[in-house]
Design an enzyme around this catalytic site. Structure first.
Site, PDB file in Angstrom:
ATOM      1  N   LYS A  90       0.861  -1.180   0.000  1.00  0.00           N
ATOM      2  CA  LYS A  90       0.000   0.000   0.000  1.00  0.00           C
ATOM      3  C   LYS A  90       0.892   1.222   0.000  1.00  0.00           C
ATOM      4  CE  LYS A  90      -3.953   2.081   0.577  1.00  0.00           C
ATOM      5  NZ  LYS A  90      -3.655   2.732  -0.738  1.00  0.00           N
ATOM      6  N   GLN A 111       7.317   3.842   3.771  1.00  0.00           N
ATOM      7  CA  GLN A 111       5.903   3.466   3.829  1.00  0.00           C
ATOM      8  C   GLN A 111       5.695   2.182   4.634  1.00  0.00           C
ATOM      9  OE1 GLN A 111       3.767   5.517   1.545  1.00  0.00           O
ATOM     10  NE2 GLN A 111       2.155   4.794   2.907  1.00  0.00           N
ATOM     11  N   LYS A 126       5.300   1.790  -3.186  1.00  0.00           N
ATOM     12  CA  LYS A 126       5.194   3.157  -3.717  1.00  0.00           C
ATOM     13  C   LYS A 126       5.394   3.089  -5.225  1.00  0.00           C
ATOM     14  CE  LYS A 126       4.604   7.461  -2.367  1.00  0.00           C
ATOM     15  NZ  LYS A 126       3.812   8.006  -1.249  1.00  0.00           N
ATOM     16  N   GLY A 165      -2.959   8.218  -4.195  1.00  0.00           N
ATOM     17  CA  GLY A 165      -2.338   9.422  -4.746  1.00  0.00           C
ATOM     18  C   GLY A 165      -1.096   9.832  -3.977  1.00  0.00           C
ATOM     19  N   ASP A 166      -0.387  10.788  -4.513  1.00  0.00           N
ATOM     20  CA  ASP A 166       0.755  11.423  -3.845  1.00  0.00           C
ATOM     21  C   ASP A 166       0.977  12.728  -4.621  1.00  0.00           C
ATOM     22  OD1 ASP A 166       3.040  10.888  -1.766  1.00  0.00           O
ATOM     23  OD2 ASP A 166       4.125  11.547  -3.531  1.00  0.00           O
TER      24      ASP A 166
HETATM   25  P1  NDP Z   1       0.536  17.780  -4.018  1.00  0.00           P
HETATM   26  O1  NDP Z   1       0.998  17.441  -5.374  1.00  0.00           O
HETATM   27  O2  NDP Z   1      -0.911  17.959  -3.779  1.00  0.00           O
HETATM   28  O3  NDP Z   1       1.282  19.093  -3.486  1.00  0.00           O
HETATM   29  C1  NDP Z   1       2.657  19.152  -3.400  1.00  0.00           C
HETATM   30  C2  NDP Z   1       3.046  20.568  -3.018  1.00  0.00           C
HETATM   31  O4  NDP Z   1       4.452  20.611  -2.802  1.00  0.00           O
HETATM   32  C3  NDP Z   1       2.766  21.570  -4.121  1.00  0.00           C
HETATM   33  O5  NDP Z   1       2.521  22.811  -3.551  1.00  0.00           O
HETATM   34  C4  NDP Z   1       4.078  21.571  -4.893  1.00  0.00           C
HETATM   35  O6  NDP Z   1       4.299  22.747  -5.633  1.00  0.00           O
HETATM   36  C5  NDP Z   1       5.081  21.444  -3.793  1.00  0.00           C
HETATM   37  N1  NDP Z   1       6.292  20.771  -4.303  1.00  0.00           N
HETATM   38  C6  NDP Z   1       6.356  19.568  -4.910  1.00  0.00           C
HETATM   39  N2  NDP Z   1       7.618  19.287  -5.282  1.00  0.00           N
HETATM   40  C7  NDP Z   1       8.342  20.351  -4.891  1.00  0.00           C
HETATM   41  C8  NDP Z   1       9.708  20.669  -4.987  1.00  0.00           C
HETATM   42  N3  NDP Z   1      10.579  19.819  -5.563  1.00  0.00           N
HETATM   43  N4  NDP Z   1      10.101  21.848  -4.446  1.00  0.00           N
HETATM   44  C9  NDP Z   1       9.222  22.695  -3.864  1.00  0.00           C
HETATM   45  N5  NDP Z   1       7.913  22.447  -3.759  1.00  0.00           N
HETATM   46  C10 NDP Z   1       7.480  21.295  -4.259  1.00  0.00           C
HETATM   47  O7  NDP Z   1       1.143  16.643  -3.062  1.00  0.00           O
HETATM   48  P2  NDP Z   1       0.684  16.228  -1.609  1.00  0.00           P
HETATM   49  O8  NDP Z   1       0.247  17.419  -0.859  1.00  0.00           O
HETATM   50  O9  NDP Z   1      -0.197  15.066  -1.733  1.00  0.00           O
HETATM   51  O10 NDP Z   1       2.069  15.681  -1.009  1.00  0.00           O
HETATM   52  C11 NDP Z   1       2.990  16.535  -0.315  1.00  0.00           C
HETATM   53  C12 NDP Z   1       3.945  15.678   0.500  1.00  0.00           C
HETATM   54  O11 NDP Z   1       3.201  14.905   1.451  1.00  0.00           O
HETATM   55  C13 NDP Z   1       4.776  14.658  -0.289  1.00  0.00           C
HETATM   56  O12 NDP Z   1       6.013  14.484   0.348  1.00  0.00           O
HETATM   57  C14 NDP Z   1       3.958  13.390  -0.148  1.00  0.00           C
HETATM   58  O13 NDP Z   1       4.740  12.231  -0.334  1.00  0.00           O
HETATM   59  C15 NDP Z   1       3.499  13.524   1.298  1.00  0.00           C
HETATM   60  N6  NDP Z   1       2.332  12.737   1.659  1.00  0.00           N
HETATM   61  C16 NDP Z   1       1.152  12.867   0.978  1.00  0.00           C
HETATM   62  C17 NDP Z   1       0.056  12.142   1.368  1.00  0.00           C
HETATM   63  C18 NDP Z   1      -1.293  12.332   0.756  1.00  0.00           C
HETATM   64  O14 NDP Z   1      -2.272  11.784   1.287  1.00  0.00           O
HETATM   65  N7  NDP Z   1      -1.428  13.101  -0.322  1.00  0.00           N
HETATM   66  C19 NDP Z   1       0.151  11.141   2.447  1.00  0.00           C
HETATM   67  C20 NDP Z   1       1.411  11.151   3.147  1.00  0.00           C
HETATM   68  C21 NDP Z   1       2.451  11.897   2.718  1.00  0.00           C
HETATM   69  P3  NDP Z   1       4.070  22.745  -7.220  1.00  0.00           P
HETATM   70  O15 NDP Z   1       2.609  22.783  -7.408  1.00  0.00           O
HETATM   71  O16 NDP Z   1       4.772  23.963  -7.686  1.00  0.00           O
HETATM   72  O17 NDP Z   1       4.703  21.477  -7.732  1.00  0.00           O
END
Ligand code: NDP
Length: 444
Positions: A90, A111, A126, A165-166
């Site tokens: 997962k 994970q 993943k 998603g991620d």
């Molecule tokens: P989203 O794609 O919804 O949002 C990611 C955010 O981070 C955006 O604002 C993006 O900006 C920014 N970002 C991404 N890459 C970079 C980078 N290299 N440098 C600076 N900013 C960056 O993703 P999530 O919110 O779902 O995920 C965010 C984090 O949380 C990740 O590490 C993910 O693995 C983790 N996570 C997510 C979960 C979930 O349920 N969604 C669960 C557990 C962990 P921009 O739009 O400009 O790319």
């Protein structure tokens, strides 16, 4: 050399070209030392660490798709099935140009521990692709998602591997992938989580990671005799996790003053207008720079900078290695009380150690962002039972899980004489459960 350092040296040698994976392994193994030393012969004979650091399998595939100009484009797809000792694999799928095998391996490794911490029966995996969804049309996104699933479907299933998603993968992408799976297999099953509510998704899944992050933060404060209400909070990111973290922080009475994306960041001392951020990011799919059109009194800065703002609580919610040693120094100097990770591995090892040494409370992502996968686990339960729970029911279960995680990691750290070291506590708690299942299954 000890068993642990032998294994770490081997991994370093074998995967020297996978920096993110090595960083994650090093962070986990170093904190397991007191546990391993207690029973070193057993762990060595069972090759427990070697089995933990080597994924069950790694699938790499070509993803051809057609762009709007009629050209065939090609990306690389990955699914790393890391460990299914305690349940089906997962873990999410990430679409971002920075995706490599190293990134997917680090995320899959983390994970495995995170899923164990939730108390639900889920193994670790993943996936993702170096596809960049930014600037693509709806049709191109669909074309890519369908092609990605045309290969991935062979390796997943409701009892085998359940992606979610991620970064770059939200309800829209999950919908296209689910549709393609259903079409190829002719089977309607809970093979993905984060689905739309009309076809098996769970209420509160969208909010779960951000809300869960705040539930654990609130418990952390409560257990340290402090109140969370009234605190100033700095958040990075403006995606799913960041938005819902900000929403719950505000509901709990905090003032959220920053958000960011990969181009820049905003500072709004009056408190971020979340409705504006949601419209920019969720409706217009725009850039955070557009925020000043809504709030001319706020500041927008290009590049990094969120951690330079004075705050009580820092919640890194964007991506890996976004909070480095200099940022940790600034946060500590500005009197930050806590750093609680919403993203996966956003804080470098050096920054983590610095914060811990300065007495800044630090909770690692594998514990504090486990709310997302926890509700994904609840989505799987609802799908298996052909049920749909109310928002309040799911949210209450999420809160229970996060509070339990806090107490479990706190107790594990204390048991090994590392009071307050939640990094060690999370790794030990995750390790003990996965290893007890793994060793019960024999040499596999
Ligand atoms: P989203 O794609 O919804 O949002 C990611 C955010 O981070 C955006 O604002 C993006 O900006 C920014 N970002 C991404 N890459 C970079 C980078 N290299 N440098 C600076 N900013 C960056 O993703 P999530 O919110 O779902 O995920 C965010 C984090 O949380 C990740 O590490 C993910 O693995 C983790 N996570 C997510 C979960 C979930 O349920 N969604 C669960 C557990 C962990 P921009 O739009 O400009 O790319």
């Amino acid at each position: 050399m000890s068993y642990l350092s032998d294994v770490l040296a081997d991994v370093n040698r074998k995967y020297s070209y996978q920096p993110e994976f090595l960083q994650a392994v090093r962070e986990v193994l170093e904190t397991l030392e007191p546990v391993i030393l207690k029973n070193e012969d057993f762990y060595k004979k069972e090759a427990v660490l070697e089995r933990l650091v080597e994924p069950d399998r790694q699938i790499i595939f070509r993803v051809p798709w057609v762009d709007d100009a009629g050209n065939i484009r090609v990306n690389t797809g990955y699914r790393v099935q890391f460990n299914n000792s305690i349940g089906p694999y997962k873990g999410g799928i990430r679409f971002h140009p920075s995706v490599t095998l190293s990134v997917i391996k680090f995320l899959g490794f983390e994970q495995t521990f995170k899923n164990s911490l939730t108390g639900l029966p889920m193994g670790g995996g993943k996936g993702g692709s170096d596809f960049d969804p930014k600037g693509k049309s709806e049709r191109e996104i669909m074309s890519f998602c369908q092609s990605f699933m045309t290969e991935l479907y062979k390796y997943i299933g409701a009892d085998v591997d359940v992606p979610a998603g991620d970064i770059g993968v939200g309800a829209r992408e999950v919908g296209y992938m689910f549709g393609q799976f259903k079409r190829i297999k002719g089977s309607f099953e809970g093979v993905l989580t984060g689905k739309g509510l009309a076809y098996g998704g769970s209420l509160a899944r969208k909010e779960a990671t951000g809300y869960g992050l705040l539930y654990i933060t609130e418990e952390l404060f409560r257990c340290h005799g402090m109140s969370f209400a009234g605190r100033t909070v700095a958040i990075s990111g403006a995606g799913n996790v960041a938005i819902h973290a900000a929403e719950k922080a505000m509901q709990l009475g905090a003032l959220v003053v920053t958000m960011s994306d990969s181009n820049g960041w905003i500072y709004d001392p009056k408190g971020v207008d979340l409705a504006a951020v949601k419209e920019i990011k969720e409706v217009r799919r725009g850039r955070i720079s557009e925020y000043i059109e809504y709030r001319p009194s706020a500041e927008y800065h290009e590049g990094r900078g969120v951690w330079g703002v004075k705050c009580d609580v820092a919640l890194p919610c964007a991506t890996q290695n976004e909070l480095l040693l200099d940022d940790a120094r600034t946060l500590a100097a500005n009197g930050a009380l806590a750093v609680v990770e919403g993203a996966n591995m956003p804080t470098s090892i050096e920054a983590t150690k610095y914060l811990q040494e300065r007495g800044v409370l630090f909770v690692p992502g594998k514990a504090s962002n486990a709310g997302g996968v926890a509700v994904s686990g609840l989505e799987m339960s609802q799908n298996s039972g052909r049920l749909s729970w109310s928002f309040e029911e799911v949210d209450a279960k999420l809160k229970d899980i996060m509070v339990n995680i806090y107490h479990n990691i706190e107790a594990a750290a204390a048991k090994y004489g590392m009071e307050g070291n939640y990094v060690a506590g999370a790794n030990i708690t995750g390790f003990e459960k996965v290893v007890s299942a793994m060793t019960a299954h024999g040499a596999c």
